[in-house]
Motif scaffolding. Structure first.
Motif, PDB file in Angstrom:
ATOM      1  N   GLY A 118      13.476  31.404 -21.180  1.00  0.00           N
ATOM      2  CA  GLY A 118      12.847  32.363 -21.033  1.00  0.00           C
ATOM      3  C   GLY A 118      13.584  33.021 -19.739  1.00  0.00           C
ATOM      4  O   GLY A 118      14.317  32.591 -18.956  1.00  0.00           O
ATOM      5  N   ASP A 119      13.545  34.311 -19.723  1.00  0.00           N
ATOM      6  CA  ASP A 119      14.198  35.246 -18.742  1.00  0.00           C
ATOM      7  C   ASP A 119      13.819  34.582 -17.209  1.00  0.00           C
ATOM      8  O   ASP A 119      14.676  34.591 -16.359  1.00  0.00           O
ATOM      9  N   ALA A 120      12.488  34.606 -16.904  1.00  0.00           N
ATOM     10  CA  ALA A 120      12.046  34.238 -15.841  1.00  0.00           C
ATOM     11  C   ALA A 120      12.615  32.623 -15.344  1.00  0.00           C
ATOM     12  O   ALA A 120      13.125  32.434 -14.081  1.00  0.00           O
ATOM     13  N   GLU A 121      12.598  32.038 -16.298  1.00  0.00           N
ATOM     14  CA  GLU A 121      12.896  30.519 -16.185  1.00  0.00           C
ATOM     15  C   GLU A 121      14.448  30.458 -15.768  1.00  0.00           C
ATOM     16  O   GLU A 121      14.780  29.639 -14.804  1.00  0.00           O
ATOM     17  N   ALA A 122      15.114  31.190 -16.628  1.00  0.00           N
ATOM     18  CA  ALA A 122      16.528  31.098 -16.296  1.00  0.00           C
ATOM     19  C   ALA A 122      16.980  31.805 -15.082  1.00  0.00           C
ATOM     20  O   ALA A 122      17.756  31.394 -14.274  1.00  0.00           O
ATOM     21  N   GLY A 124      15.082  31.942 -12.518  1.00  0.00           N
ATOM     22  CA  GLY A 124      14.824  30.703 -11.375  1.00  0.00           C
ATOM     23  C   GLY A 124      15.948  29.832 -11.107  1.00  0.00           C
ATOM     24  O   GLY A 124      16.280  29.435 -10.126  1.00  0.00           O
ATOM     25  N   VAL A 125      16.563  29.284 -12.217  1.00  0.00           N
ATOM     26  CA  VAL A 125      17.333  28.128 -12.176  1.00  0.00           C
ATOM     27  C   VAL A 125      18.777  28.846 -11.419  1.00  0.00           C
ATOM     28  O   VAL A 125      19.395  28.095 -10.682  1.00  0.00           O
ATOM     29  N   LEU A 126      18.967  29.832 -11.923  1.00  0.00           N
ATOM     30  CA  LEU A 126      20.432  30.526 -11.447  1.00  0.00           C
ATOM     31  C   LEU A 126      20.253  31.161 -10.024  1.00  0.00           C
ATOM     32  O   LEU A 126      21.289  30.764  -9.295  1.00  0.00           O
ATOM     33  N   GLU A 127      19.165  31.427  -9.758  1.00  0.00           N
ATOM     34  CA  GLU A 127      18.964  31.766  -8.253  1.00  0.00           C
ATOM     35  C   GLU A 127      19.163  30.666  -7.209  1.00  0.00           C
ATOM     36  O   GLU A 127      19.707  30.484  -6.354  1.00  0.00           O
ATOM     37  N   ALA A 128      18.405  29.500  -7.792  1.00  0.00           N
ATOM     38  CA  ALA A 128      18.338  28.338  -6.839  1.00  0.00           C
ATOM     39  C   ALA A 128      19.818  27.553  -6.822  1.00  0.00           C
ATOM     40  O   ALA A 128      20.422  27.249  -5.552  1.00  0.00           O
ATOM     41  N   ALA A 129      20.613  27.745  -8.164  1.00  0.00           N
ATOM     42  CA  ALA A 129      21.938  27.106  -8.012  1.00  0.00           C
ATOM     43  C   ALA A 129      22.779  27.985  -7.099  1.00  0.00           C
ATOM     44  O   ALA A 129      23.538  27.502  -6.330  1.00  0.00           O
ATOM     45  N   HIS A 176      11.732  40.293 -11.407  1.00  0.00           N
ATOM     46  CA  HIS A 176      12.102  39.029 -10.750  1.00  0.00           C
ATOM     47  C   HIS A 176      12.086  39.173  -9.521  1.00  0.00           C
ATOM     48  O   HIS A 176      12.691  40.112  -8.647  1.00  0.00           O
ATOM     49  N   PRO A 177      11.114  38.485  -8.871  1.00  0.00           N
ATOM     50  CA  PRO A 177      10.664  38.849  -7.507  1.00  0.00           C
ATOM     51  C   PRO A 177      11.761  38.666  -6.475  1.00  0.00           C
ATOM     52  O   PRO A 177      11.776  39.213  -5.444  1.00  0.00           O
ATOM     53  N   ARG A 178      12.884  37.973  -6.835  1.00  0.00           N
ATOM     54  CA  ARG A 178      13.799  37.711  -5.676  1.00  0.00           C
ATOM     55  C   ARG A 178      14.887  38.636  -5.976  1.00  0.00           C
ATOM     56  O   ARG A 178      16.219  38.427  -5.371  1.00  0.00           O
ATOM     57  N   GLU A 179      14.808  39.429  -7.091  1.00  0.00           N
ATOM     58  CA  GLU A 179      16.136  40.193  -7.282  1.00  0.00           C
ATOM     59  C   GLU A 179      16.880  41.136  -6.276  1.00  0.00           C
ATOM     60  O   GLU A 179      18.154  40.831  -6.076  1.00  0.00           O
ATOM     61  N   ALA A 180      16.021  41.809  -5.433  1.00  0.00           N
ATOM     62  CA  ALA A 180      16.561  42.492  -4.399  1.00  0.00           C
ATOM     63  C   ALA A 180      17.186  41.592  -3.388  1.00  0.00           C
ATOM     64  O   ALA A 180      18.416  41.817  -2.600  1.00  0.00           O
ATOM     65  N   VAL A 181      16.841  40.234  -3.081  1.00  0.00           N
ATOM     66  CA  VAL A 181      17.377  39.380  -2.171  1.00  0.00           C
ATOM     67  C   VAL A 181      19.044  39.025  -2.685  1.00  0.00           C
ATOM     68  O   VAL A 181      19.648  38.913  -2.176  1.00  0.00           O
ATOM     69  N   PHE A 182      18.881  38.699  -3.891  1.00  0.00           N
ATOM     70  CA  PHE A 182      20.244  38.270  -4.756  1.00  0.00           C
ATOM     71  C   PHE A 182      21.069  39.314  -4.999  1.00  0.00           C
ATOM     72  O   PHE A 182      22.301  39.161  -4.873  1.00  0.00           O
ATOM     73  N   GLN A 183      20.581  40.495  -5.247  1.00  0.00           N
ATOM     74  CA  GLN A 183      21.487  41.754  -5.257  1.00  0.00           C
ATOM     75  C   GLN A 183      21.863  41.905  -3.914  1.00  0.00           C
ATOM     76  O   GLN A 183      23.355  42.185  -3.910  1.00  0.00           O
TER      77      GLN A 183
END
Length: 358
Positions: A118-122, A124-129, A176-183
């Protein structure tokens, strides 16, 4: 990929049992993966420590079965293990840790790409990695080029991590709650890049208005304008992950600031400037680092407390000194572990601000 139904991973371990057995047989276990107390010519893998290694998919070879793929929950647990147990190891160099972690995180991204998540699961994993990778790369010292970690390869893997995550954002419905942080992390890691700035400016206005992305845009603007005072004032208050992302540009920013000072202040007889001013302006870790920076660029010292700007003395040789970046990066952990930073919903900006003003 199109038209093919992707499987869902079912492997419950960080490393499939078949791979553990094969690498045991071929003696390809990393020392981080060996069972405690296991000695001799044939070390045994510890199922709680072994992590699936990256292997490039071979052309024409069948895709791995679900039993060889780790589902998103196991992938996230793997990333947390790498952050909490491997990245914090005191018995290994930062280069050895970075090399091991980068390879295993690459395998995490590959497992995720080969299954239906799922988009949210994916995300979350990619952000943490990506957060773990940024942190372990930022911890590399200036001598890492002589160790097992290849800086060029690590840089390519960070960019690969950003590419996977940003494609996930673009293709998914969100939010995606953390998209702004990672962008924002993407822009900071690519500070000064016209292409990166253009991509960020194409994001929706609501996303660009988020504090994390606004701050990254402000840092990029100060960097482009050569506004040294504003740039380092902003760098002082960046949270930990953002500081890790921008660290690779700090040496260049300090060199360019020193060059501007040399052009403005150099005279035939020489003008002096207190090293304490340099420490404050460039957010250095102390007078000794200021002395090293000046001497690396050919500027003489007047005693131990002042630098002399003599016309024709400023030089640039090789890459800018990396520096330790304790003030701008390491101190911002604020007593937290890397694992706590990685799994946080969002960065605790208050910690970074208090640490920078202390």
């Amino acid at each position: 990929m199109s038209g093919c139904k992707l499987p869902v991973g079912t492997c419950p371990d960080m490393c499939p049992a078949a791979e553990r057995a094969q690498r045991e047989k071929e003696r390809r276990l990393h020392r981080f993966e060996v069972a405690p107390g296991c000695r001799g010519d044939r070390p045994r893998a510890d199922p709680q420590r072994a992590v699936k290694e990256y292997r490039r998919p071979a052309a024409g070879k069948a895709r791995p079965p679900p039993s060889q793929l780790r589902p998103p929950s196991v992938l996230l647990a793997t990333v947390r293990y790498l952050a909490g147990e491997v990245a914090e190891r005191a018995d290994a160099s930062s280069a050895e840790v970075a090399s091991f972690v980068a390879d295993r995180l690459r395998a995490v991204r590959l497992d995720l790409a080969l299954q239906d998540a799922g988009d949210a699961e994916a995300a979350g994993v990619l952000e943490a990695a990506l957060a773990v990778l940024l942190a372990v790369v930022a911890r590399l010292g200036p001598d890492a080029v002589r160790g097992p970690a290849d800086p060029v390869l690590l840089q390519a893997q960070v960019q690969e991590g950003f590419g996977s995550l940003r494609r996930c954002y673009a293709q998914g419905a969100g939010p995606h709650p953390r998209e702004a942080v990672f962008q924002g992390l993407f822009l900071l890691y690519n500070l000064g890049s016209v292409e990166a700035l253009h991509e960020v400016l194409q994001l929706p206005a609501a996303l660009r208005s988020c504090p994390a992305l606004r701050r990254a845009l402000a840092v990029d603007s100060a960097f482009r304008e050569g506004n040294t005072a504003r740039l380092f004032r902003l760098l002082r208050i960046l949270p930990y992950l953002q500081s890790c992302a921008v660290q690779c540009h700090i040496g260049r920013a300090r060199r360019e600031a020193l060059a501007r000072l040399a052009r403005a202040l150099s005279t035939p007889k020489g003008q002096t400037l207190p090293l304490g001013f340099m420490v404050h302006l460039l957010a250095l870790d102390g007078p000794e680092e200021a002395r090293d920076l000046c001497q690396a660029h050919g500027l003489p010292l007047d005693g131990q407390e002042r630098v002399v700007f003599l016309r024709g003395r400023y030089t640039e040789k090789g890459l800018p000194p990396a520096g330790t970046c304790s003030v701008l990066v390491a101190s911002k952990l604020g007593g937290r572990t890397l694992e706590e930073v990685v799994v946080a919903e969002e960065e605790d900006e208050g910690v970074a601000r208090r640490k920078s003003s202390a």
